[in-house]
Design a protein around this motif. Sequence first.
Motif, PDB file in Angstrom:
ATOM      1  N   THR A 124      41.982 -50.914 -18.305  1.00 34.21           N
ATOM      2  CA  THR A 124      42.631 -50.503 -17.282  1.00 34.21           C
ATOM      3  C   THR A 124      43.734 -49.448 -17.318  1.00 34.21           C
ATOM      4  O   THR A 124      44.434 -49.301 -17.971  1.00 34.21           O
ATOM      5  CB  THR A 124      43.076 -51.588 -16.256  1.00 34.21           C
ATOM      6  OG1 THR A 124      42.473 -52.441 -16.118  1.00 34.21           O
ATOM      7  CG2 THR A 124      43.549 -51.222 -14.871  1.00 34.21           C
ATOM      8  N   LYS A 125      43.712 -48.376 -16.564  1.00 31.61           N
ATOM      9  CA  LYS A 125      44.907 -47.330 -16.224  1.00 31.61           C
ATOM     10  C   LYS A 125      45.961 -47.942 -16.126  1.00 31.61           C
ATOM     11  O   LYS A 125      46.137 -47.931 -14.839  1.00 31.61           O
ATOM     12  CB  LYS A 125      44.734 -46.383 -16.364  1.00 31.61           C
ATOM     13  CG  LYS A 125      45.578 -44.719 -15.820  1.00 31.61           C
ATOM     14  CD  LYS A 125      44.850 -43.852 -14.475  1.00 31.61           C
ATOM     15  CE  LYS A 125      45.901 -42.926 -14.920  1.00 31.61           C
ATOM     16  NZ  LYS A 125      45.906 -41.704 -14.287  1.00 31.61           N
ATOM     17  N   LEU A 126      47.463 -48.771 -16.891  1.00 30.03           N
ATOM     18  CA  LEU A 126      48.223 -48.531 -16.837  1.00 30.03           C
ATOM     19  C   LEU A 126      49.744 -47.700 -17.092  1.00 30.03           C
ATOM     20  O   LEU A 126      49.642 -46.777 -17.875  1.00 30.03           O
ATOM     21  CB  LEU A 126      48.720 -50.307 -16.849  1.00 30.03           C
ATOM     22  CG  LEU A 126      47.424 -50.875 -16.006  1.00 30.03           C
ATOM     23  CD1 LEU A 126      47.549 -51.999 -17.042  1.00 30.03           C
ATOM     24  CD2 LEU A 126      47.852 -51.262 -14.530  1.00 30.03           C
ATOM     25  N   SER A 127      50.949 -48.315 -16.017  1.00 29.95           N
ATOM     26  CA  SER A 127      52.093 -47.041 -16.258  1.00 29.95           C
ATOM     27  C   SER A 127      53.274 -47.826 -16.968  1.00 29.95           C
ATOM     28  O   SER A 127      53.114 -49.424 -16.213  1.00 29.95           O
ATOM     29  CB  SER A 127      52.093 -46.736 -15.639  1.00 29.95           C
ATOM     30  OG  SER A 127      52.656 -46.814 -14.672  1.00 29.95           O
ATOM     31  N   PHE A 128      53.332 -48.225 -18.046  1.00 34.22           N
ATOM     32  CA  PHE A 128      54.026 -49.514 -18.195  1.00 34.22           C
ATOM     33  C   PHE A 128      56.140 -48.854 -18.536  1.00 34.22           C
ATOM     34  O   PHE A 128      56.239 -47.833 -18.938  1.00 34.22           O
ATOM     35  CB  PHE A 128      53.879 -49.664 -19.904  1.00 34.22           C
ATOM     36  CG  PHE A 128      52.752 -50.473 -19.880  1.00 34.22           C
ATOM     37  CD1 PHE A 128      52.981 -52.095 -20.126  1.00 34.22           C
ATOM     38  CD2 PHE A 128      51.568 -50.277 -19.575  1.00 34.22           C
ATOM     39  CE1 PHE A 128      51.610 -52.548 -20.272  1.00 34.22           C
ATOM     40  CE2 PHE A 128      49.825 -50.830 -19.912  1.00 34.22           C
ATOM     41  CZ  PHE A 128      50.483 -52.128 -20.397  1.00 34.22           C
ATOM     42  N   ALA A 144      43.652 -45.973 -22.465  1.00 36.35           N
ATOM     43  CA  ALA A 144      42.868 -45.813 -21.295  1.00 36.35           C
ATOM     44  C   ALA A 144      43.365 -45.337 -20.930  1.00 36.35           C
ATOM     45  O   ALA A 144      42.863 -45.691 -19.285  1.00 36.35           O
ATOM     46  CB  ALA A 144      43.298 -47.586 -21.260  1.00 36.35           C
ATOM     47  N   GLY A 145      44.067 -44.345 -20.693  1.00 37.01           N
ATOM     48  CA  GLY A 145      44.350 -43.134 -19.284  1.00 37.01           C
ATOM     49  C   GLY A 145      45.508 -43.695 -19.450  1.00 37.01           C
ATOM     50  O   GLY A 145      46.239 -42.949 -17.955  1.00 37.01           O
ATOM     51  N   GLY A 146      46.685 -44.344 -19.524  1.00 35.37           N
ATOM     52  CA  GLY A 146      47.913 -45.238 -19.469  1.00 35.37           C
ATOM     53  C   GLY A 146      49.108 -44.235 -19.815  1.00 35.37           C
ATOM     54  O   GLY A 146      49.150 -43.287 -20.641  1.00 35.37           O
ATOM     55  N   SER A 147      50.246 -44.446 -19.485  1.00 39.95           N
ATOM     56  CA  SER A 147      51.168 -43.799 -20.191  1.00 39.95           C
ATOM     57  C   SER A 147      52.259 -45.365 -19.909  1.00 39.95           C
ATOM     58  O   SER A 147      52.775 -45.839 -20.029  1.00 39.95           O
ATOM     59  CB  SER A 147      51.954 -42.819 -18.931  1.00 39.95           C
ATOM     60  OG  SER A 147      52.289 -43.244 -17.417  1.00 39.95           O
ATOM     61  N   VAL A 148      53.075 -45.179 -20.872  1.00 38.21           N
ATOM     62  CA  VAL A 148      54.579 -45.921 -22.069  1.00 38.21           C
ATOM     63  C   VAL A 148      55.379 -45.091 -21.623  1.00 38.21           C
ATOM     64  O   VAL A 148      56.151 -43.737 -21.970  1.00 38.21           O
ATOM     65  CB  VAL A 148      54.184 -46.099 -23.483  1.00 38.21           C
ATOM     66  CG1 VAL A 148      55.229 -47.743 -23.151  1.00 38.21           C
ATOM     67  CG2 VAL A 148      52.996 -47.406 -23.172  1.00 38.21           C
ATOM     68  N   THR A 149      56.820 -46.001 -20.838  1.00 38.77           N
ATOM     69  CA  THR A 149      57.863 -45.760 -20.860  1.00 38.77           C
ATOM     70  C   THR A 149      58.890 -46.450 -21.529  1.00 38.77           C
ATOM     71  O   THR A 149      58.591 -47.462 -20.766  1.00 38.77           O
ATOM     72  CB  THR A 149      58.019 -45.002 -19.241  1.00 38.77           C
ATOM     73  OG1 THR A 149      57.729 -44.146 -18.645  1.00 38.77           O
ATOM     74  CG2 THR A 149      60.362 -44.341 -19.713  1.00 38.77           C
ATOM     75  N   LEU A 150      60.038 -46.038 -22.775  1.00 37.23           N
ATOM     76  CA  LEU A 150      60.886 -46.568 -23.254  1.00 37.23           C
ATOM     77  C   LEU A 150      61.820 -46.775 -22.348  1.00 37.23           C
ATOM     78  O   LEU A 150      62.941 -45.808 -22.123  1.00 37.23           O
ATOM     79  CB  LEU A 150      61.320 -46.379 -24.837  1.00 37.23           C
ATOM     80  CG  LEU A 150      59.489 -46.535 -25.556  1.00 37.23           C
ATOM     81  CD1 LEU A 150      59.317 -45.903 -27.179  1.00 37.23           C
ATOM     82  CD2 LEU A 150      58.763 -47.621 -25.439  1.00 37.23           C
ATOM     83  N   LEU A 151      62.713 -48.344 -22.123  1.00 30.63           N
ATOM     84  CA  LEU A 151      63.644 -48.166 -21.844  1.00 30.63           C
ATOM     85  C   LEU A 151      64.527 -48.749 -22.601  1.00 30.63           C
ATOM     86  O   LEU A 151      64.874 -49.398 -23.583  1.00 30.63           O
ATOM     87  CB  LEU A 151      63.726 -48.990 -20.523  1.00 30.63           C
ATOM     88  CG  LEU A 151      62.255 -49.191 -19.282  1.00 30.63           C
ATOM     89  CD1 LEU A 151      62.991 -50.579 -18.574  1.00 30.63           C
ATOM     90  CD2 LEU A 151      62.649 -47.682 -18.614  1.00 30.63           C
ATOM     91  N   GLY A 152      66.211 -48.376 -22.707  1.00 29.36           N
ATOM     92  CA  GLY A 152      67.492 -48.962 -23.326  1.00 29.36           C
ATOM     93  C   GLY A 152      67.299 -47.953 -24.775  1.00 29.36           C
ATOM     94  O   GLY A 152      66.435 -46.733 -24.895  1.00 29.36           O
ATOM     95  N   ALA A 153      68.286 -48.751 -25.352  1.00 29.46           N
ATOM     96  CA  ALA A 153      67.976 -47.942 -27.098  1.00 29.46           C
ATOM     97  C   ALA A 153      66.859 -49.140 -27.903  1.00 29.46           C
ATOM     98  O   ALA A 153      67.515 -48.446 -29.010  1.00 29.46           O
ATOM     99  CB  ALA A 153      69.250 -48.789 -27.019  1.00 29.46           C
ATOM    100  N   VAL A 154      65.760 -49.573 -27.205  1.00 26.67           N
ATOM    101  CA  VAL A 154      64.958 -49.785 -28.778  1.00 26.67           C
ATOM    102  C   VAL A 154      64.221 -48.612 -29.040  1.00 26.67           C
ATOM    103  O   VAL A 154      63.543 -48.152 -27.924  1.00 26.67           O
ATOM    104  CB  VAL A 154      64.295 -51.273 -27.500  1.00 26.67           C
ATOM    105  CG1 VAL A 154      63.322 -51.781 -29.127  1.00 26.67           C
ATOM    106  CG2 VAL A 154      65.507 -52.003 -27.992  1.00 26.67           C
ATOM    107  N   ALA A 155      63.961 -48.505 -29.914  1.00 21.68           N
ATOM    108  CA  ALA A 155      63.552 -47.366 -30.258  1.00 21.68           C
ATOM    109  C   ALA A 155      61.711 -47.382 -30.491  1.00 21.68           C
ATOM    110  O   ALA A 155      61.484 -48.777 -30.798  1.00 21.68           O
ATOM    111  CB  ALA A 155      63.791 -46.700 -31.355  1.00 21.68           C
TER     112      ALA A 155
END
Length: 157
Positions: A124-128, A144-155
Amino acid sequence: MKLNEIRDNEGSTKNRMRVGRGIGSGKGKTGGRGVKGQKSRTGVAIKGFEGGQMPLHRRLPKRGFNKPNAIELNEVNVGRIQQAIEAGKLDKAAAVTVESLVAAGVVSKPRDGVKILGVGELKTKLSFQVHGASKSAVEAIEKAGGSVTLLGAVAQA
Protein backbone atom coordinates in the motif's frame (compact mmCIF):
# COMPACT_ATOMS: atom_id res chain seq x y z
CA MET A 1 6.91 -49.50 21.57
CA LYS A 2 4.24 -48.32 23.96
CA LEU A 3 4.24 -45.33 26.30
CA ASN A 4 4.28 -47.59 29.37
CA GLU A 5 7.39 -49.37 28.05
CA ILE A 6 9.56 -46.23 27.79
CA ARG A 7 12.53 -46.35 30.17
CA ASP A 8 15.76 -44.39 30.64
CA ASN A 9 18.92 -46.03 29.32
CA GLU A 10 20.60 -48.36 31.77
CA GLY A 11 23.01 -46.36 33.98
CA SER A 12 21.82 -42.95 32.79
CA THR A 13 20.31 -42.02 36.16
CA LYS A 14 21.65 -42.51 39.66
CA ASN A 15 19.79 -42.64 42.92
CA ARG A 16 20.10 -39.62 45.20
CA MET A 17 22.77 -39.86 47.91
CA ARG A 18 20.92 -40.14 51.23
CA VAL A 19 23.19 -38.44 53.75
CA GLY A 20 22.92 -38.68 57.52
CA ARG A 21 21.36 -42.17 57.58
CA GLY A 22 23.71 -44.00 59.89
CA ILE A 23 27.36 -44.98 60.10
CA GLY A 24 26.98 -47.99 57.81
CA SER A 25 25.89 -45.87 54.85
CA GLY A 26 29.29 -44.18 54.48
CA LYS A 27 27.64 -40.76 54.62
CA GLY A 28 26.32 -40.83 58.16
CA LYS A 29 26.94 -38.64 61.24
CA THR A 30 28.34 -35.44 59.68
CA GLY A 31 26.88 -36.25 56.25
CA GLY A 32 30.05 -35.55 54.26
CA ARG A 33 30.35 -32.00 55.57
CA GLY A 34 33.41 -32.52 57.74
CA VAL A 35 33.45 -31.31 61.36
CA LYS A 36 32.14 -28.04 62.80
CA GLY A 37 32.55 -24.66 61.16
CA GLN A 38 30.27 -22.43 59.09
CA LYS A 39 30.16 -24.76 56.08
CA SER A 40 28.96 -27.70 58.16
CA ARG A 41 25.82 -25.80 59.15
CA THR A 42 22.63 -25.68 57.19
CA GLY A 43 21.55 -22.66 55.14
CA VAL A 44 25.06 -21.35 54.43
CA ALA A 45 26.27 -20.46 50.97
CA ILE A 46 29.57 -18.63 50.71
CA LYS A 47 29.42 -17.86 47.00
CA GLY A 48 32.48 -16.15 45.54
CA PHE A 49 34.47 -16.39 48.78
CA GLU A 50 38.13 -17.21 48.15
CA GLY A 51 39.54 -17.44 51.67
CA GLY A 52 40.12 -13.71 52.06
CA GLN A 53 41.76 -13.31 48.64
CA MET A 54 39.99 -10.70 46.54
CA PRO A 55 37.28 -12.67 44.69
CA LEU A 56 37.50 -13.02 40.94
CA HIS A 57 34.28 -11.11 40.32
CA ARG A 58 35.73 -8.12 42.19
CA ARG A 59 39.19 -8.37 40.57
CA LEU A 60 37.86 -8.05 37.03
CA PRO A 61 37.04 -4.59 35.67
CA LYS A 62 33.47 -3.43 35.24
CA ARG A 63 32.29 -3.45 31.63
CA GLY A 64 29.55 -1.73 29.71
CA PHE A 65 27.46 1.34 30.24
CA ASN A 66 23.74 2.04 30.19
CA LYS A 67 22.92 5.48 28.87
CA PRO A 68 20.56 7.15 31.34
CA ASN A 69 18.94 9.19 28.56
CA ALA A 70 18.88 6.50 25.86
CA ILE A 71 16.05 6.77 23.34
CA GLU A 72 13.72 3.78 23.53
CA LEU A 73 11.93 3.22 20.22
CA ASN A 74 9.24 0.75 19.21
CA GLU A 75 10.43 -1.40 16.31
CA VAL A 76 7.78 -2.25 13.72
CA ASN A 77 8.23 -4.22 10.51
CA VAL A 78 6.58 -3.08 7.28
CA GLY A 79 4.90 -6.49 7.03
CA ARG A 80 3.14 -5.86 10.35
CA ILE A 81 1.86 -2.50 9.10
CA GLN A 82 0.53 -4.19 5.94
CA GLN A 83 -1.33 -6.72 8.15
CA ALA A 84 -2.94 -3.86 10.11
CA ILE A 85 -4.08 -2.20 6.85
CA GLU A 86 -5.56 -5.44 5.53
CA ALA A 87 -7.38 -5.92 8.85
CA GLY A 88 -8.83 -2.40 8.50
CA LYS A 89 -7.15 -1.04 11.63
CA LEU A 90 -4.96 1.54 9.89
CA ASP A 91 -6.23 4.26 7.55
CA LYS A 92 -4.54 4.21 4.11
CA ALA A 93 -5.11 7.93 3.49
CA ALA A 94 -3.74 9.23 6.83
CA ALA A 95 -0.04 9.43 7.68
CA VAL A 96 1.37 6.59 9.76
CA THR A 97 2.49 8.06 13.11
CA VAL A 98 3.16 6.77 16.60
CA GLU A 99 -0.35 7.75 17.68
CA SER A 100 -2.02 5.96 14.74
CA LEU A 101 0.01 2.78 15.41
CA VAL A 102 -0.96 2.82 19.11
CA ALA A 103 -4.62 3.37 18.19
CA ALA A 104 -4.46 0.47 15.71
CA GLY A 105 -2.90 -1.81 18.34
CA VAL A 106 0.30 -2.35 16.35
CA VAL A 107 2.39 -1.06 19.27
CA SER A 108 1.25 -1.14 22.90
CA LYS A 109 2.62 2.22 24.09
CA PRO A 110 4.24 5.22 22.40
CA ARG A 111 7.64 5.15 24.20
CA ASP A 112 10.02 7.67 22.53
CA GLY A 113 8.81 6.98 19.00
CA VAL A 114 8.79 4.33 16.28
CA LYS A 115 11.47 2.88 14.01
CA ILE A 116 10.31 1.08 10.87
CA LEU A 117 12.20 -2.08 9.90
CA GLY A 118 12.16 -3.75 6.49
CA VAL A 119 10.96 -7.31 7.20
CA GLY A 120 7.89 -8.25 5.19
CA GLU A 121 6.22 -6.71 2.16
CA LEU A 122 4.34 -3.43 1.82
CA LYS A 123 1.76 -3.24 -0.97
CA THR A 124 0.00 0.00 0.00
CA LYS A 125 1.12 3.56 -0.71
CA LEU A 126 1.62 5.22 2.69
CA SER A 127 3.30 8.28 4.13
CA PHE A 128 5.24 7.68 7.34
CA GLN A 129 6.12 10.25 10.02
CA VAL A 130 8.43 8.26 12.30
CA HIS A 131 11.60 8.70 14.36
CA GLY A 132 13.67 6.18 12.42
CA ALA A 133 13.64 3.81 9.47
CA SER A 134 16.12 1.22 8.21
CA LYS A 135 17.44 1.40 4.65
CA SER A 136 15.50 -1.70 3.65
CA ALA A 137 12.30 -0.23 5.13
CA VAL A 138 12.77 3.04 3.21
CA GLU A 139 13.33 1.06 -0.01
CA ALA A 140 10.17 -1.02 0.60
CA ILE A 141 8.07 2.09 1.33
CA GLU A 142 9.35 4.01 -1.71
CA LYS A 143 8.90 0.92 -3.92
CA ALA A 144 5.20 0.90 -2.91
CA GLY A 145 5.01 4.61 -3.81
CA GLY A 146 5.06 5.97 -0.26
CA SER A 147 7.28 8.45 1.57
CA VAL A 148 9.17 8.61 4.86
CA THR A 149 9.57 11.72 7.02
CA LEU A 150 12.02 11.36 9.91
CA LEU A 151 11.20 13.19 13.13
CA GLY A 152 13.59 14.21 15.92
CA ALA A 153 17.32 13.71 16.06
CA VAL A 154 17.34 9.97 15.32
CA ALA A 155 19.05 9.52 11.96
CA GLN A 156 18.47 6.77 9.44
CA ALA A 157 20.41 3.64 10.41
